[in-house]
Structure formats: C-alpha cells, structure tokens
Design a protein around this motif. Structure first.
Motif, PDB file in Angstrom:
ATOM      1  N   LEU A 125      -9.861  -1.882   5.850  1.00  0.00           N
ATOM      2  CA  LEU A 125      -8.652  -0.838   5.490  1.00  0.00           C
ATOM      3  C   LEU A 125      -7.309  -1.705   6.128  1.00  0.00           C
ATOM      4  O   LEU A 125      -6.332  -1.574   5.308  1.00  0.00           O
ATOM      5  CB  LEU A 125      -8.786   0.511   6.085  1.00  0.00           C
ATOM      6  CG  LEU A 125      -9.983   1.442   5.599  1.00  0.00           C
ATOM      7  CD1 LEU A 125     -10.196   2.626   6.573  1.00  0.00           C
ATOM      8  CD2 LEU A 125      -9.153   1.977   4.263  1.00  0.00           C
ATOM      9  N   ILE A 126      -7.285  -2.096   7.133  1.00  0.00           N
ATOM     10  CA  ILE A 126      -6.037  -2.992   7.505  1.00  0.00           C
ATOM     11  C   ILE A 126      -5.875  -3.972   6.681  1.00  0.00           C
ATOM     12  O   ILE A 126      -4.499  -4.321   6.293  1.00  0.00           O
ATOM     13  CB  ILE A 126      -6.573  -3.668   8.994  1.00  0.00           C
ATOM     14  CG1 ILE A 126      -6.441  -2.417  10.079  1.00  0.00           C
ATOM     15  CG2 ILE A 126      -5.292  -4.639   9.426  1.00  0.00           C
ATOM     16  CD1 ILE A 126      -6.941  -2.862  11.311  1.00  0.00           C
ATOM     17  N   GLU A 127      -6.641  -4.707   5.875  1.00  0.00           N
ATOM     18  CA  GLU A 127      -6.459  -5.528   4.695  1.00  0.00           C
ATOM     19  C   GLU A 127      -5.762  -5.263   4.046  1.00  0.00           C
ATOM     20  O   GLU A 127      -4.831  -5.535   3.245  1.00  0.00           O
ATOM     21  CB  GLU A 127      -7.921  -6.384   4.473  1.00  0.00           C
ATOM     22  CG  GLU A 127      -8.653  -7.336   5.542  1.00  0.00           C
ATOM     23  CD  GLU A 127      -9.741  -8.047   5.082  1.00  0.00           C
ATOM     24  OE1 GLU A 127      -9.924  -7.915   3.863  1.00  0.00           O
ATOM     25  OE2 GLU A 127     -10.524  -8.294   5.816  1.00  0.00           O
ATOM     26  N   LEU A 128      -5.965  -3.932   3.337  1.00  0.00           N
ATOM     27  CA  LEU A 128      -5.482  -3.190   2.536  1.00  0.00           C
ATOM     28  C   LEU A 128      -3.986  -2.973   2.534  1.00  0.00           C
ATOM     29  O   LEU A 128      -3.382  -2.581   1.678  1.00  0.00           O
ATOM     30  CB  LEU A 128      -6.227  -1.939   1.914  1.00  0.00           C
ATOM     31  CG  LEU A 128      -7.614  -2.361   1.309  1.00  0.00           C
ATOM     32  CD1 LEU A 128      -8.254  -0.650   0.803  1.00  0.00           C
ATOM     33  CD2 LEU A 128      -7.499  -2.805  -0.057  1.00  0.00           C
ATOM     34  N   LEU A 129      -3.552  -2.740   3.659  1.00  0.00           N
ATOM     35  CA  LEU A 129      -2.284  -2.462   4.202  1.00  0.00           C
ATOM     36  C   LEU A 129      -1.229  -3.652   3.428  1.00  0.00           C
ATOM     37  O   LEU A 129      -0.072  -3.551   3.343  1.00  0.00           O
ATOM     38  CB  LEU A 129      -2.075  -2.569   5.612  1.00  0.00           C
ATOM     39  CG  LEU A 129      -2.675  -1.444   6.123  1.00  0.00           C
ATOM     40  CD1 LEU A 129      -2.290  -1.364   7.691  1.00  0.00           C
ATOM     41  CD2 LEU A 129      -2.050   0.032   5.645  1.00  0.00           C
ATOM     42  N   ASP A 130      -1.729  -4.840   3.227  1.00  0.00           N
ATOM     43  CA  ASP A 130      -1.216  -5.965   2.666  1.00  0.00           C
ATOM     44  C   ASP A 130      -1.468  -5.917   0.885  1.00  0.00           C
ATOM     45  O   ASP A 130      -0.983  -6.884   0.458  1.00  0.00           O
ATOM     46  CB  ASP A 130      -1.877  -7.208   3.182  1.00  0.00           C
ATOM     47  CG  ASP A 130      -1.107  -7.285   4.538  1.00  0.00           C
ATOM     48  OD1 ASP A 130       0.212  -6.689   4.901  1.00  0.00           O
ATOM     49  OD2 ASP A 130      -1.859  -8.092   5.370  1.00  0.00           O
ATOM     50  N   ASP A 131      -1.927  -4.876   0.515  1.00  0.00           N
ATOM     51  CA  ASP A 131      -2.445  -4.951  -0.918  1.00  0.00           C
ATOM     52  C   ASP A 131      -0.922  -4.713  -1.579  1.00  0.00           C
ATOM     53  O   ASP A 131      -0.196  -3.863  -1.577  1.00  0.00           O
ATOM     54  CB  ASP A 131      -3.118  -3.747  -1.068  1.00  0.00           C
ATOM     55  CG  ASP A 131      -3.672  -3.760  -2.737  1.00  0.00           C
ATOM     56  OD1 ASP A 131      -2.986  -4.250  -3.611  1.00  0.00           O
ATOM     57  OD2 ASP A 131      -4.700  -3.219  -2.851  1.00  0.00           O
ATOM     58  N   ASN A 132      -0.591  -5.982  -2.252  1.00  0.00           N
ATOM     59  CA  ASN A 132       0.435  -5.919  -3.295  1.00  0.00           C
ATOM     60  C   ASN A 132       0.460  -5.663  -4.473  1.00  0.00           C
ATOM     61  O   ASN A 132       1.433  -5.365  -5.290  1.00  0.00           O
ATOM     62  CB  ASN A 132       1.050  -7.679  -3.157  1.00  0.00           C
ATOM     63  CG  ASN A 132       1.366  -7.864  -1.950  1.00  0.00           C
ATOM     64  OD1 ASN A 132       1.840  -7.513  -1.081  1.00  0.00           O
ATOM     65  ND2 ASN A 132       1.142  -9.417  -1.520  1.00  0.00           N
ATOM     66  N   THR A 133      -0.503  -5.020  -5.036  1.00  0.00           N
ATOM     67  CA  THR A 133      -0.872  -4.365  -6.514  1.00  0.00           C
ATOM     68  C   THR A 133      -0.482  -3.125  -6.390  1.00  0.00           C
ATOM     69  O   THR A 133      -0.191  -2.674  -7.724  1.00  0.00           O
ATOM     70  CB  THR A 133      -2.094  -4.816  -6.806  1.00  0.00           C
ATOM     71  OG1 THR A 133      -3.212  -4.099  -5.837  1.00  0.00           O
ATOM     72  CG2 THR A 133      -2.660  -6.244  -6.911  1.00  0.00           C
ATOM     73  N   ASN A 134      -0.593  -2.339  -5.239  1.00  0.00           N
ATOM     74  CA  ASN A 134      -0.383  -0.957  -5.585  1.00  0.00           C
ATOM     75  C   ASN A 134       0.136  -0.134  -4.173  1.00  0.00           C
ATOM     76  O   ASN A 134      -0.679  -0.398  -3.327  1.00  0.00           O
ATOM     77  CB  ASN A 134      -1.679  -0.334  -6.169  1.00  0.00           C
ATOM     78  CG  ASN A 134      -1.293   1.174  -6.544  1.00  0.00           C
ATOM     79  OD1 ASN A 134      -1.067   2.039  -5.660  1.00  0.00           O
ATOM     80  ND2 ASN A 134      -1.273   1.428  -7.653  1.00  0.00           N
ATOM     81  N   TYR A 135       1.250   0.336  -4.169  1.00  0.00           N
ATOM     82  CA  TYR A 135       1.637   0.858  -2.844  1.00  0.00           C
ATOM     83  C   TYR A 135       0.830   2.050  -2.525  1.00  0.00           C
ATOM     84  O   TYR A 135       0.420   2.638  -1.288  1.00  0.00           O
ATOM     85  CB  TYR A 135       3.207   1.392  -3.124  1.00  0.00           C
ATOM     86  CG  TYR A 135       3.322   2.534  -3.888  1.00  0.00           C
ATOM     87  CD1 TYR A 135       3.247   3.958  -3.204  1.00  0.00           C
ATOM     88  CD2 TYR A 135       3.570   2.691  -5.178  1.00  0.00           C
ATOM     89  CE1 TYR A 135       3.541   5.094  -3.966  1.00  0.00           C
ATOM     90  CE2 TYR A 135       3.578   3.877  -6.024  1.00  0.00           C
ATOM     91  CZ  TYR A 135       3.632   4.925  -5.419  1.00  0.00           C
ATOM     92  OH  TYR A 135       3.769   6.207  -6.084  1.00  0.00           O
ATOM     93  N   GLN A 136       0.141   2.781  -3.337  1.00  0.00           N
ATOM     94  CA  GLN A 136      -0.689   4.062  -3.213  1.00  0.00           C
ATOM     95  C   GLN A 136      -1.930   3.513  -2.584  1.00  0.00           C
ATOM     96  O   GLN A 136      -2.544   4.337  -1.680  1.00  0.00           O
ATOM     97  CB  GLN A 136      -1.175   4.752  -4.581  1.00  0.00           C
ATOM     98  CG  GLN A 136      -0.020   5.467  -5.020  1.00  0.00           C
ATOM     99  CD  GLN A 136      -0.552   6.186  -6.367  1.00  0.00           C
ATOM    100  OE1 GLN A 136      -0.628   5.554  -7.167  1.00  0.00           O
ATOM    101  NE2 GLN A 136      -0.241   7.508  -6.344  1.00  0.00           N
TER     102      GLN A 136
END
Length: 157
Positions: A127-138
């Motif tokens: 989940l912490i890795e997903l905080l850097d997800d640049n594909t979707n702010y949601q």
C-alpha cells in the motif's frame, strides 16, 4: 466417482457467485447475504476469480465482494485470511481500478478488524508503494485511506 460430482458442484457454485457479483456491487443486501450463507466456498471462489478471471470488471467485483464480507465480519477470520493474500497480489495488477478496489477491500477488512493485524501486515508495504502510483490519483488516495484503516493513523508522505 464422487470427485466429478464435486467438480460439477463447484462449477455451478462459481456460476452462481459470478451471477451475484453485479448485484453485490450495486448494494444488494440479499446477494451479500447469499454469499455469506455460502461461506468459505464463496470466499475461495472469489479469490479464484480475483486472481484469474480474464475480465477486469469481474475481478474488480470480486475484490469489492471480499471487502464487503470483511466489513460485515460475516465469516470467521481464518476463512477470510487467504483473501488478504489475494488482495495483496491484486494491488500489483496493471488495471488501476482493480488496484484501487483491492486497496479499498483491504481497508474495509482492516477497519472491521475482520482478521488479525499480523495477517494484514504484508499489505502495508505494498500500500505504501501505491502512494507513488502515478497512473491514478484515486489509487493513491484509496491506498492512503486503507493504510489509515489498517494501522489506525494516517500515513505521512
């Protein structure tokens, strides 16, 4: 001779569960109650759907259903624990909608304390890795929300 009958029964059950998924997503309490009534086999089939169905919408719906089951604390923790692992795998899916819904489901399971903190612990790093997800702010927002539900405090980034 009993094995083919079991396979056929599971196949029929999978079809039934796949038929219930759209109703669950639209808020049908009756459909959710039916999944809960089915219990462990429903969770097992939802995990299979989540990890292997070719249709991303069906996988998305399976993640949603697992989150609702967790939120309702509708099954024993040991029945739901394998779903946490499957949802963690789905957090890495290429489909951002599935990543978002899987994060949501983990957050709901964490909020309801439907499984132990130790079972949810492996989800925190992903989940912490997903905080850097640049594909979707949601995806980022939902991952942050899920972290708060699981850990009890907002994640600072």
């Amino acid at each position: 001779m009993k094995e083919p009958q079991t396979l056929r029964l599971k196949s029929e059950l999978q079809i039934k569960i796949e038929t219930l998924l759209p109703d669950i997503v639209t808020g049908s309490q009756l459909a959710l109650e039916e999944l809960v009534r089915i219990g462990k086999p429903a969770v097992e089939i939802l995990i299979t759907i989540l990890l292997s169905d070719e249709d991303s919408d069906v996988r998305y719906n399976a993640a949603f259903a697992l989150g609702l089951i967790g939120l309702a604390k509708a099954v024993r923790a040991e029945v739901l624990e394998p779903a946490v692992g499957a949802l963690i795998v789905a957090l890495r899916d290429e489909d951002y909608n599935l990543r978002e819904n899987s994060a949501w489901a983990l957050g709901e399971i964490g909020k309801a304390k439907a499984v132990s903190a130790e079972v949810l612990e492996p989800a925190i790093g992903v989940l912490i890795e997903l905080l850097d997800d640049n594909t979707n702010y949601q995806v980022r927002n939902t991952a942050n929300w899920a972290l708060e539900q699981i850990t009890g405090s907002p994640y600072e980034f």
